[in-house]
Write an enzyme that holds these catalytic residues in place. Structure first.
Site, PDB file in Angstrom:
ATOM      1  N   HIS A 119       0.831  -1.220   0.000  1.00 17.91           N
ATOM      2  CA  HIS A 119       0.000   0.000   0.000  1.00 17.91           C
ATOM      3  C   HIS A 119       0.862   1.266   0.000  1.00 17.91           C
ATOM      4  CE1 HIS A 119      -3.386  -2.668   1.157  1.00 17.91           C
ATOM      5  NE2 HIS A 119      -2.462  -3.244   1.914  1.00 17.91           N
ATOM      6  N   SER A 140      14.732  20.860 -17.488  1.00 19.79           N
ATOM      7  CA  SER A 140      13.563  21.685 -17.763  1.00 19.79           C
ATOM      8  C   SER A 140      14.019  22.942 -18.478  1.00 19.79           C
ATOM      9  CB  SER A 140      12.874  22.049 -16.445  1.00 19.79           C
ATOM     10  OG  SER A 140      12.110  23.231 -16.625  1.00 19.79           O
ATOM     11  N   LYS A 142      15.972  21.264 -12.348  1.00 20.33           N
ATOM     12  CA  LYS A 142      15.219  20.031 -12.584  1.00 20.33           C
ATOM     13  C   LYS A 142      16.024  18.943 -13.267  1.00 20.33           C
ATOM     14  CE  LYS A 142      11.061  19.614 -12.742  1.00 20.33           C
ATOM     15  NZ  LYS A 142       9.957  19.039 -12.033  1.00 20.33           N
ATOM     16  N   GLU A 160       8.852   7.749 -17.091  1.00 23.98           N
ATOM     17  CA  GLU A 160       7.485   8.215 -17.373  1.00 23.98           C
ATOM     18  C   GLU A 160       6.998   7.726 -18.731  1.00 23.98           C
ATOM     19  OE1 GLU A 160       7.173  12.426 -15.092  1.00 23.98           O
ATOM     20  OE2 GLU A 160       8.706  12.283 -16.617  1.00 23.98           O
TER      21      GLU A 160
END
Ligand code: ARG
Length: 478
Positions: A162, A283, A289, A296
């Protein structure tokens, strides 16, 4: 008389004119089925030999046909022979190429075969050939995971259920769990290959051929185990495409789940891992970043793999036997799943092979969140307490600690006794992460010696997978 426009088509005889522009545009598949050209040409060479043995091509005719087919293969490989506007599909384009070279003799090859058995064969050949590349790419990811697990083999981590701290595990155990999933993907593809090794060539349009052909000879030449027993099934069956898309979708889901872990682990909140610069992006506006784009994209692309499978199955559902034109829609999902996975896997492998873990952060988190509560309960069980009561006592200890803002090993002897008389000071012997890990030493457990065995066995499996991937049964015919 057939019209001039129809002379180049495969069905000129009974038609008064060419197709409408909209019909031709809808029908056209050369922009994607060109991928199959080398396999179609391999099938044509095998078919020419069978026609020759049946006495339907003379010796010199066979030689001319084989020479022209070889030339056409070279031209297709070099990109100097391509489909033109009037070609409907790869088969029509290649027959045009052959007749351009041989005149009427080129038309002899169509005897005893149909685009229906050609396309069913071509797609199998393509998949059996490329599936080796896919397995090779999976094996490289297996190796990357084994390498990463080996580098951090003794690092304890909070194992989660979980997404909450559950019990300590070795981070290597968790990384190898992903590798195990990949070995099943390879098993599935290898098992798929056994069923895909049946040739539909010789099915003709649907009923087989009255010409004395030899489907088993064609099958053998193309690297299949045998020819199929039912010509209707031969041209109608796309199980192999659907099964492949399922194996691809599940592989995609595995990559997505791995990607999700990398996204979490590289977040500031986790801080467990750092991506190598070459395997991350920045970025355009925020200089600080470093984004896990590969992870992803792995997560994102899994959607299209599932989509390719469901699209294909939905197209197949309800199709009457034998061939229907709907089946032309089988190719794009298959090609897309294959191509996207071959794009994705090397990137995921590179990302995992170069990932840096932060053992100090991961290990510090391992005992947090009362992750040793199960060890307390199991210690009580070893002392004869029924698990039901042991669970209660250990739970009370967690609640007691939570109220006081301490971890399980922060209680004094008297506090332990206050929670329950069974909690004698000796309970502290199980309140250590290394102890908890070492105790889980039955098969499948996270104990260091069990993980070491996995490193060895998974490394050997990856090696076997690379070997399987190294030779294609189709290669000799190309
Ligand atoms: N382009 C077709 C396909 O991809 C070839 C098969 C035969 N076409 C036909 N109209 N019978 O399925």
């Amino acid at each position: 008389m057939t019209s001039a426009a129809n002379q180049t088509r495969l069905w000129g005889g009974r038609f008064g004119g060419g197709p409408s522009a909209a019909m031709a545009a809808l029908s056209k598949s050369t922009h994607f089925d060109w991928e199959l050209a080398p396999f179609d040409l391999a099938g044509s060479r095998a078919h020419a030999r069978v026609l020759h043995r049946a006495g339907l091509l003379a010796d010199d005719e066979l030689e001319q046909v084989l020479g022209a087919l070889r030339q056409l293969s070279d031209e297709v490989g070099a990109g100097t022979f391509t489909a033109i506007e009037s070609d409907e599909d790869v088969h029509e384009a290649l027959e045009r190429g052959l007749t351009e070279k041989l005149g009427a003799l080129g038309g002899k090859l169509r005897a005893g075969r149909s685009r229906n058995d050609q396309i069913a064969t071509d797609l199998r050949l393509y998949l059996r050939h490329r599936v080796r590349d896919l397995v090779g790419a999976i094996a490289e990811l297996e190796q990357a995971l084994v390498g990463l697990a080996d580098r951090y083999r003794d690092v304890a981590a909070p194992g989660m259920t979980h997404l909450q701290h559950a019990q300590p595990v070795l981070i290597s155990h968790q990384l190898l769990a992903h590798a195990h999933a990949l070995t099943r993907d390879v098993d599935r593809l290898r098992d798929w290959d056994k069923r895909a090794a049946v040739s539909p060539y010789g099915s003709g349009a649907l009923a087989g051929s009255s010409l004395p052909l030899d489907p088993d000879a064609v099958a053998a030449e193309l690297g299949f185990d045998r020819a199929g027993d039912n010509s209707i099934d031969g041209v109608s069956d796309r199980d192999f495409a659907a099964e492949f898309c399922f194996a691809a979708a599940l592989l995609g889901v595995h990559l997505s789940r791995l990607g999700e872990e990398v996204v979490l682990w590289t977040s500031t909140e986790f801080g467990w891992a750092r991506l190598d610069d070459a395997w991350a992006t920045g970025s355009s506006i925020m200089p600080q970043k470093k984004n896990p784009d590969i992870a992803e994209l792995a997560r994102g692309k899994s959607g299209r793999f599932v989509g390719n499978l469901t699209g294909l199955l939905t197209m197949l559902k309800g199709l009457p036997l034998a061939y229907d034109r709907d089946l032309q829609e089988d190719k794009e999902p298959v090609f897309d799943s294959m191509e996207q996975l071959l794009l994705l896997l090397p990137a995921v492998s590179g990302m995992m092979a170069t990932l840096t873990l932060r053992p100090e952060v991961i290990e510090a988190a391992a005992p947090q969140g009362f992750a040793l509560a199960t060890d307390v309960a199991e210690w009580l069980v070893r002392r004869g307490v029924p698990f039901r009561s042991a669970h209660e006592i250990s739970g009370a200890m967690v609640a007691y600690c939570e109220q006081r803002g301490v971890e399980l090993d922060g209680l004094s002897d008297s506090q332990l006794a206050e929670v329950a008389p069974e909690l004698i000071p000796e309970v502290r012997t199980v309140l250590s992460v290394p102890g908890a890990l070492a105790a889980r030493k039955a098969r499948g457990g996270t104990a260091p010696e069990r993980v070491a065995e996995q490193l060895t066995s998974l490394g050997a499996l990856a090696e076997q997978h690379l070997q399987w991937a190294a030779s294609s049964p189709v290669a000799a015919a190309l």
